[in-house]
Design a protein around this motif. Structure first.
Motif, mmCIF file in Angstrom:
data_model
loop_
_atom_site.group_PDB
_atom_site.id
_atom_site.type_symbol
_atom_site.label_atom_id
_atom_site.label_comp_id
_atom_site.label_asym_id
_atom_site.label_seq_id
_atom_site.Cartn_x
_atom_site.Cartn_y
_atom_site.Cartn_z
ATOM 1 N N UNK A 140 1.015 -1.163 0.359
ATOM 2 C CA UNK A 140 -0.267 -0.216 0.344
ATOM 3 C C UNK A 140 0.748 0.915 0.403
ATOM 4 N N UNK A 141 1.030 2.359 -0.949
ATOM 5 C CA UNK A 141 1.439 3.180 -0.987
ATOM 6 C C UNK A 141 1.315 4.916 0.139
ATOM 7 N N UNK A 142 2.120 5.094 0.213
ATOM 8 C CA UNK A 142 2.204 6.099 1.578
ATOM 9 C C UNK A 142 0.428 7.067 0.840
ATOM 10 N N UNK A 143 0.042 7.920 1.975
ATOM 11 C CA UNK A 143 -0.679 8.726 0.841
ATOM 12 C C UNK A 143 0.171 10.603 2.159
ATOM 13 N N UNK A 144 -0.338 11.047 1.133
ATOM 14 C CA UNK A 144 0.902 12.382 0.871
ATOM 15 C C UNK A 144 -0.031 13.819 0.431
ATOM 16 N N UNK A 145 -0.322 14.306 1.505
ATOM 17 C CA UNK A 145 -0.347 16.014 1.051
ATOM 18 C C UNK A 145 0.152 16.882 0.307
ATOM 19 N N UNK A 146 -0.185 17.675 -0.329
ATOM 20 C CA UNK A 146 1.474 17.915 -1.885
ATOM 21 C C UNK A 146 0.067 19.609 -1.577
ATOM 22 N N UNK A 147 1.212 20.384 -0.771
ATOM 23 C CA UNK A 147 0.650 21.996 -0.352
ATOM 24 C C UNK A 147 1.049 22.441 -1.912
ATOM 25 N N UNK A 148 0.263 23.305 -1.863
ATOM 26 C CA UNK A 148 0.907 24.343 -3.433
ATOM 27 C C UNK A 148 2.213 25.162 -2.510
ATOM 28 N N UNK A 149 1.929 26.013 -1.698
ATOM 29 C CA UNK A 149 2.894 26.801 -1.375
ATOM 30 C C UNK A 149 3.090 26.754 0.341
ATOM 31 N N UNK A 150 3.806 26.734 0.852
ATOM 32 C CA UNK A 150 4.294 26.962 2.162
ATOM 33 C C UNK A 150 5.069 28.313 2.265
ATOM 34 N N UNK A 151 5.241 28.313 3.555
ATOM 35 C CA UNK A 151 6.279 29.297 4.124
ATOM 36 C C UNK A 151 6.568 30.332 5.454
#
Length: 113
Positions: free
Chosen positions: A64-75
Motif C-alpha cells: 500500500x502506497x503512502x498517502x501524501x498531501x502536497x501543499x501549493x505553497x508553504x512559508x
C-alpha cells in the motif's frame, strides 16, 4: 483534432520557468514573491509534501502506497508563523479528508486561497 480540457477547467500557466496548474495559482505565487521581497514572509516553498499515512504491506502481501498531501505553497509569515496554502477551485472529497488529516496529524490548518 479534439482539444482536451482540464477536468476542473484550469488553464496551465507559466511564471518564469515555473509551471502552475491554474492562473489563480500562478497569480498567488506572484503575490507571495512580492511578500517575500518585502520581507513579510520567508522560506517560501512550492509543492511541499506531507506524509499523512506511511506506506505499508497489508496482511495479504499487498503493498500500500503512502498517502501524501502536497501543499501549493508553504512559508513562514512574520505574524502568523508557519503557513500551508492551497489554491482552491474545487474542494474534492479526497482534499477534505486530507485537510482533516493535516489538522489531526500535524496540527496544521490549511489556508485556502
Amino acid at each position: 483534432m479534439i482539444k482536451r480540457t482540464n477536468k476542473y477547467k484550469n488553464i496551465k500557466t507559466t511564471v518564469g520557468n515555473l509551471k502552475f496548474d491554474s492562473k489563480k495559482e500562478a497569480k498567488r505565487f506572484e503575490e507571495l514573491l512580492l511578500l517575500l521581497k518585502a520581507h513579510e514572509i520567508q522560506d517560501l516553498r512550492l509543492q511541499h509534501s506531507f506524509t499523512l499515512i506511511e506506506s505499508y504491506t497489508a496482511l495479504d502481501g499487498e503493498k500500500i502506497k503512502a498517502m501524501k498531501y502536497i501543499a501549493d505553497f508553504t512559508y513562514t509569515d512574520r505574524k502568523r508563523g508557519f503557513v500551508v496554502e492551497d489554491v482552491k477551485g474545487k474542494r474534492t472529497d479526497v482534499y477534505k479528508i486530507k485537510k482533516k488529516l493535516m489538522k489531526d496529524i500535524y496540527d496544521i490548518s490549511i489556508t485556502e486561497v
